[in-house]
Write a protein that holds these residues in place. Structure first.
Motif, PDB file in Angstrom:
ATOM      1  N   LEU A  19      -3.603 -13.856   0.324  1.00 13.92           N
ATOM      2  CA  LEU A  19      -4.460 -12.695   0.071  1.00 13.92           C
ATOM      3  C   LEU A  19      -4.472 -12.345  -1.412  1.00 13.92           C
ATOM      4  N   LEU A  48      -4.486   6.163  -7.829  1.00  6.89           N
ATOM      5  CA  LEU A  48      -4.397   6.396  -6.384  1.00  6.89           C
ATOM      6  C   LEU A  48      -3.420   5.423  -5.735  1.00  6.89           C
ATOM      7  N   PHE A  49      -3.549   4.146  -6.092  1.00  8.06           N
ATOM      8  CA  PHE A  49      -2.694   3.142  -5.461  1.00  8.06           C
ATOM      9  C   PHE A  49      -1.256   3.254  -5.961  1.00  8.06           C
ATOM     10  N   GLY A  58     -10.721   4.731  -1.597  1.00  4.75           N
ATOM     11  CA  GLY A  58      -9.926   5.485  -0.627  1.00  4.75           C
ATOM     12  C   GLY A  58      -9.720   4.683   0.642  1.00  4.75           C
ATOM     13  N   MET A  59     -10.785   4.014   1.081  1.00  3.88           N
ATOM     14  CA  MET A  59     -10.657   3.244   2.304  1.00  3.88           C
ATOM     15  C   MET A  59      -9.862   1.951   2.073  1.00  3.88           C
ATOM     16  N   LEU A  60      -9.953   1.421   0.879  1.00  3.50           N
ATOM     17  CA  LEU A  60      -9.150   0.234   0.580  1.00  3.50           C
ATOM     18  C   LEU A  60      -7.659   0.572   0.591  1.00  3.50           C
ATOM     19  N   LEU A  61      -7.330   1.812   0.227  1.00  7.73           N
ATOM     20  CA  LEU A  61      -5.930   2.224   0.324  1.00  7.73           C
ATOM     21  C   LEU A  61      -5.487   2.198   1.788  1.00  7.73           C
ATOM     22  N   ALA A  62      -6.361   2.672   2.665  1.00  6.48           N
ATOM     23  CA  ALA A  62      -6.042   2.637   4.091  1.00  6.48           C
ATOM     24  C   ALA A  62      -5.840   1.195   4.551  1.00  6.48           C
ATOM     25  N   TYR A  63      -6.721   0.313   4.093  1.00  5.29           N
ATOM     26  CA  TYR A  63      -6.581  -1.095   4.451  1.00  5.29           C
ATOM     27  C   TYR A  63      -5.248  -1.639   3.944  1.00  5.29           C
ATOM     28  N   THR A  64      -4.941  -1.341   2.685  1.00  9.80           N
ATOM     29  CA  THR A  64      -3.698  -1.831   2.096  1.00  9.80           C
ATOM     30  C   THR A  64      -2.498  -1.360   2.911  1.00  9.80           C
ATOM     31  N   TRP A  65      -2.560  -0.100   3.314  1.00  8.16           N
ATOM     32  CA  TRP A  65      -1.466   0.434   4.118  1.00  8.16           C
ATOM     33  C   TRP A  65      -1.321  -0.373   5.412  1.00  8.16           C
ATOM     34  N   LEU A  66      -2.458  -0.642   6.051  1.00  5.33           N
ATOM     35  CA  LEU A  66      -2.412  -1.364   7.322  1.00  5.33           C
ATOM     36  C   LEU A  66      -1.860  -2.774   7.131  1.00  5.33           C
ATOM     37  N   ARG A  67      -2.347  -3.446   6.083  1.00  5.19           N
ATOM     38  CA  ARG A  67      -1.906  -4.818   5.819  1.00  5.19           C
ATOM     39  C   ARG A  67      -0.412  -4.836   5.498  1.00  5.19           C
ATOM     40  N   ALA A  68       0.074  -3.844   4.753  1.00  5.52           N
ATOM     41  CA  ALA A  68       1.472  -3.829   4.354  1.00  5.52           C
ATOM     42  C   ALA A  68       2.383  -3.530   5.536  1.00  5.52           C
ATOM     43  N   LEU A 122     -11.364   0.030  10.620  1.00  4.95           N
ATOM     44  CA  LEU A 122     -11.659  -0.005   9.186  1.00  4.95           C
ATOM     45  C   LEU A 122     -12.807  -0.962   8.895  1.00  4.95           C
ATOM     46  N   LEU A 165     -10.792  -9.648   2.183  1.00  3.19           N
ATOM     47  CA  LEU A 165      -9.991  -8.698   2.960  1.00  3.19           C
ATOM     48  C   LEU A 165     -10.325  -8.772   4.441  1.00  3.19           C
ATOM     49  N   VAL A 224     -13.037  10.506  -3.007  1.00  2.44           N
ATOM     50  CA  VAL A 224     -11.893  10.216  -2.142  1.00  2.44           C
ATOM     51  C   VAL A 224     -11.849  11.228  -0.987  1.00  2.44           C
ATOM     52  N   ILE A 230     -14.504  10.049   1.582  1.00  2.81           N
ATOM     53  CA  ILE A 230     -14.122   8.944   2.453  1.00  2.81           C
ATOM     54  C   ILE A 230     -13.060   9.399   3.450  1.00  2.81           C
ATOM     55  N   LEU A 251      -0.856   9.292   5.481  1.00  4.37           N
ATOM     56  CA  LEU A 251      -1.901   8.671   4.673  1.00  4.37           C
ATOM     57  C   LEU A 251      -3.050   9.658   4.481  1.00  4.37           C
ATOM     58  N   LEU A 260      -4.433  11.007   0.809  1.00  3.03           N
ATOM     59  CA  LEU A 260      -5.830  10.944   0.395  1.00  3.03           C
ATOM     60  C   LEU A 260      -6.402  12.337   0.180  1.00  3.03           C
TER      61      LEU A 260
END
Ligand SMILES: [Cu+2]
Lengths: 114, 222, 547
Positions: free
Chosen positions: A40, A82-83, B45-55, B154, B213, C222, C225, C251, C255
């Motif tokens: 990834l 943010l990240f 913002g949604m990519l953060l959610a994705y990252t959380w899920l993947r991690a 997502l 992704l 943010v 979303i 989470l 956000l």
């Protein structure tokens, strides 16, 4: 830059060819088994290169006024904030066992996943 | 952003709040870039959610990724990349005042956008029949079922919001094509083409990141 | 002053017969389709005033309920009341208050432009605001929402029985309105400045609104979303915030506060701008440390993004994250303190006159300082554990938002009232209102610090009887406050018809906006002004010239 007959700047054609090439590469690499999240990470790296090509050549960002580049940089910088600051929590948070609760807590699924 | 005057062929006039046409064009282009910065954080913002899920659920996400239709995803990536190319070419044509080429290239871009949406719709249909739509008809078995459900939650939001952006882009570009046909643009005035082009490239960039992704994650697995 | 060589000296008290109120027609249609930033500012002022009274009515009912412990409302209705109060006050008053009214009106005037860069977007922004407002009111009328303005999951997404999705849609729409405003201000400030109007000649009000706009543009998406994720989770009963599915409710909080902490600065930064205009004018001195004030605004808008998880100290984030965010929250106090020092230094040895705008400004400085200092208390991890979700926090943010921001709003409203309407307001009534608001405010909210410290939880319809005395003080203060807020409504309304003609510059103030007639003509200046001097070139003078 422009060929008289088609009116198509060659740099655009090369950019497009590079993008398609990178698409093929990322697709192929995705099927090569690699340890952990490396697949990834690599794929996202290629995406970043593709995005950079589009930004630099199609959107002419690098020839744009400093102000325009600042706007683009601001978006990326705040995304990084943010990240990064979320990571201070997520990388160090320890989920404590929920104990003997009958209601679903989320933990059992997490374990099932791994 | 599209606050730009429809100018006559010869001497374009700025809107009353501007001193010159150049000032107006600069404002429009800068405004679009600021808007795109907004969009980065919207999808971010949604990519953060994705990252959380993947991690937190890597195996589940990998399995979910293998449920996606990689062929359609890849073809669609090719379609969007190509549409970005035709859009850039269209701006170039506008810059040089080539009305006919501009009209054709804008139409091609819009059509490629439509092709993308068509393929996306076909893909959605497939997911519906495979019971992959969370909340409506989701049904999967196995240890990762819940993660797959979250992944598809997502997936539909990300691709859905991206699809809305594509749709808006197609409408804008089609309108530009009509105006170009009527000769609304010239080498001195083509700000709307340029600004819409920026938007369209951004939509392409979003997809460039969504593609791995969604479609490539987990491909190297069993 | 600022400007020195403004072409076309303002013809003094003569009323400009051609101004933005009369030019272009006086029909409803001419107002609803206007692209003039000044008219749009008026539209905003009217609608924002309406929502201020809606939110204020809810606050009145809340304080009424808390006079006696069991209260007069059922818990369910009480929940809906404080949600209504929070949602309306945050998104339909505080966020748009100063930027969309005074910012809209003044930024083009202050930088010597004819209008904002994108007048049509500006109007669209107002329509989004009004549409969102009606959607929110609709959600309230058909049953209300009981989640609190924070919409915490999984309560909002899975368990609440209110009209959450409608409320989310309303907030989403008003969010887009604020993004468009921010975008417009940023482009305008960069691209529309008059010749000679360099960055360091910009009034602090413009800088503050610029800093605010940066937050609006980068934080609001943010929020958008996040609200979409909550709405989808509520509609589909599946979502990333649901712990039962392996999701993470925290989470949502990350956000949400990524937006909502910077949003605090959307609310307060424009207030800083207003105070920085008023204080030099009524102290007849240049603003002390102009560059420090300017750059502290920018610093706040950036660092404001680094502190959000101080709202989550006891929510389950890691201790390490708590330490990081606590430390960063201390850092943000520095630029805020710089401003307070600079205003105070401006007052030092100034030729101070206590007109109503100045009374509000002085009130702002005092109340904001208390609010800011108690902010340091709650930034402290250990202390925050004690006061989280108590009235201490309620008092803290009301000192910032009401004591600070609303004071600044009223201060600015009085300061620029002559410019906007061409009429003077009755000074003595205004001073009485300003004092009533100051004393009413302190009586309302100071007891809440004590209540919170003693352990009274926020958001409950009832409380143990030993807290009643302080609650009665608080509710009594709220009645004084209500009178204070109602007064301007009447005397300002009166002044529209009977007020003395103001002339171009009743305060003898610097700044381009005072160089054009009151009310200004549609395109602001007869000829584009050229600026040759920095702002706030005040010198001690006996009195502002009589008009
Ligand atoms: Cu905060």
């Amino acid at each position: 830059m422009t060929t008289r007959t088609t009116g198509l700047p060659r740099s655009y054609l090369f950019t497009w060819a590079a993008l398609v090439g990178l698409l093929a590469a990322t697709m192929a690499l995705a099927y090569v088994p690699m340890p952990g999240p490396l697949n990834l990470v690599l794929a996202l790296g290629i995406s970043a290169v593709k995005a950079l090509l589009v930004l630099a050549l199609f959107m002419k960002l690098f020839r744009a006024p400093a102000l325009t580049r600042a706007a683009a940089a601001a978006g990326l910088f705040w995304l990084a904030v943010l990240f990064a600051l979320s990571a201070t929590d997520y990388l160090t948070r320890k989920v404590e066992p929920a104990g003997d609760l009958s209601a679903p807590t989320g933990r059992e699924y997490q374990q099932g996943d791994r | 952003m599209s606050d730009a005057a429809p100018a006559s062929q010869s001497a374009p006039q700025p809107e009353p709040q501007y001193a010159t046409v150049e000032q107006q064009a600069e404002a429009a282009s800068f405004g679009m870039w600021v808007f795109l910065a907004t969009e980065v954080l919207f999808f971010g913002g949604m990519l953060l959610a994705y990252t959380w899920l993947r991690a937190n659920h890597p195996d589940g996400v990998a399995e979910a990724g293998r449920h996606t239709t990689v062929v359609i995803g890849s073809v669609n990536t090719l379609v969007l990349l190509t549409s970005s190319f035709t859009m850039a070419w269209a701006v170039h044509a506008a810059e040089h005042g080539r009305q006919k080429a501009l009209t054709r290239l804008l139409s091609a871009t819009a059509l490629l956008g439509l092709l993308f949406l068509g393929l996306k719709g076909y893909e959605y249909h497939g997911e519906w029949t495979e019971h992959l739509v969370p909340g409506l008809n989701f049904h999967q078995d196995g240890p990762h079922a819940r993660t797959i459900e979250l992944f598809y939650f997502l997936y539909f939001l990300l691709t859905g919001l991206h699809g809305i952006h594509v749709t808006i882009g197609i409408v804008l570009i089609a309108l530009l094509a009509v105006r170009a046909r009527r000769g609304a643009f010239s080498a001195r005035y083509y700000t709307p083409v340029e600004v819409t082009g920026l938007y369209w490239h951004f939509v392409d960039i979003v997809w460039i990141f969504l593609y791995p992704l969604i479609y490539l994650v987990g491909r190297s697995g069993p | 002053m600022t400007t020195a060589t403004v072409t076309g000296k303002p013809e003094e008290p003569v009323v400009a017969t051609k101004n933005y109120l009369t030019e272009g027609g006086v029909t409803l249609r001419s107002w609803l389709l206007t692209r003039d930033h000044k008219r749009i500012a008026i539209l905003y002022t009217l609608s924002i005033t309406f929502f201020f009274f809606v939110g204020g009515a809810a606050a009145t009912l809340i304080r009424l309920n808390l006079v006696t412990p069991p209260g007069i409302f059922t818990p369910d209705i009480y929940n809906r009341l404080f949600t209504l109060h929070g949602v309306i006050m945050v998104w339909f008053f505080l966020i748009p208050s100063i930027p969309n009214t005074m910012g809209n009106f003044l930024i083009p005037l202050m930088i010597g432009a004819k209008d904002l860069a994108f007048p049509r977007l500006n109007l669209l922004s107002w329509y989004l605001y009004v549409g969102a407002g009606f959607l929110a009111l609709f959600a309230i009328l058909i049953g209300g929402v009981d989640t609190g303005w924070t919409f915490y999951t999984p309560f909002s997404s899975l368990y609440s029985n209110g009209y959450v999705v409608l409320a989310l849609a309303a907030v989403l729409a008003v969010g887009f309105s604020s993004i468009l405003t921010g975008l417009n201000f940023i482009v305008t400030t960069h691209r529309m400045r008059a010749p000679g109007m360099t960055w360091y000649r910009l009034p602090v009000f413009v800088w503050s609104n610029y800093a605010t706009s940066v937050i609006m543009v980068l934080a609001t998406p943010v929020l958008a979303i996040t609200l979409i994720l909550v709405a989808a989770e509520r509609l589909l009963k599946v979502g990333i915030f649901d712990p039962a599915l392996g999701g993470d409710p925290l989470l949502f909080q990350h956000l949400f506060w990524f937006y909502s902490h910077p949003a605090v600065y959307i609310m307060i930064l424009p207030g800083f701008g207003v105070i920085s205009e008023i204080v030099p004018c009524f102290a007849r001195k240049p603003l002390f440390g102009y560059k420090f004030v300017v750059w502290s605004s920018i610093a706040i808008s950036v660092i404001g993004f680094f502190v959000w998880a101080h709202h989550m100290f006891v929510a389950g984030i890691s201790l390490y994250a708590g330490l990081v965010f606590s430390l960063l929250s201390y850092v943000i106090a520095v630029p805020s303190a710089i401003k307070v020092f600079n205003w105070t230094a401006t007052l030092h040895k100034g030729w101070i006159s206590f007109d109503a705008p100045m009374l509000y400004a002085l009130g702002f400085i005092g109340l904001f300082t208390i609010g800011g200092l108690t902010g340091l208390f709650v930034a402290n991890l250990a202390f925050d554990v004690h006061v989280t979700d108590t009235y201490f926090v309620v008092a803290h943010f009301h000192y910032i938002m009401v004591g600070g921001m609303v004071s600044a709003y009223f201060g600015g409203l009085h300061y620029w009232w002559p410019k906007v309407t061409g009429r003077l307001y009755p000074e003595w009534w205004a001073r009485i209102a300003a004092l009533l608001i100051f004393f009413g405010f302190n009586l309302t909210f100071f007891p809440q610090f004590i209540l919170g410290y003693l352990g009274m939880e926020r958001r409950y319809y009832s409380y143990p009887p030993e807290f009643q005395a302080w609650n009665i003080f608080s509710s009594a203060g709220a009645s004084v406050l209500a009178v204070g807020y109602a007064l301007p409504f009447f005397y300002l309304g009166w002044s529209l018809f009977r007020g003395k003609r103001a002339g171009a510059n009743p305060w003898a103030a610097t700044g381009l906006e005072w160089q054009t007639p009151s009310p200004p003509p549609t395109h602001n200046f007869d000829r584009t002004p050229t600026v040759t001097r920095p702002p706030y070139q005040y010198r001690p003078e006996p009195e502002p010239q009589d008009v």
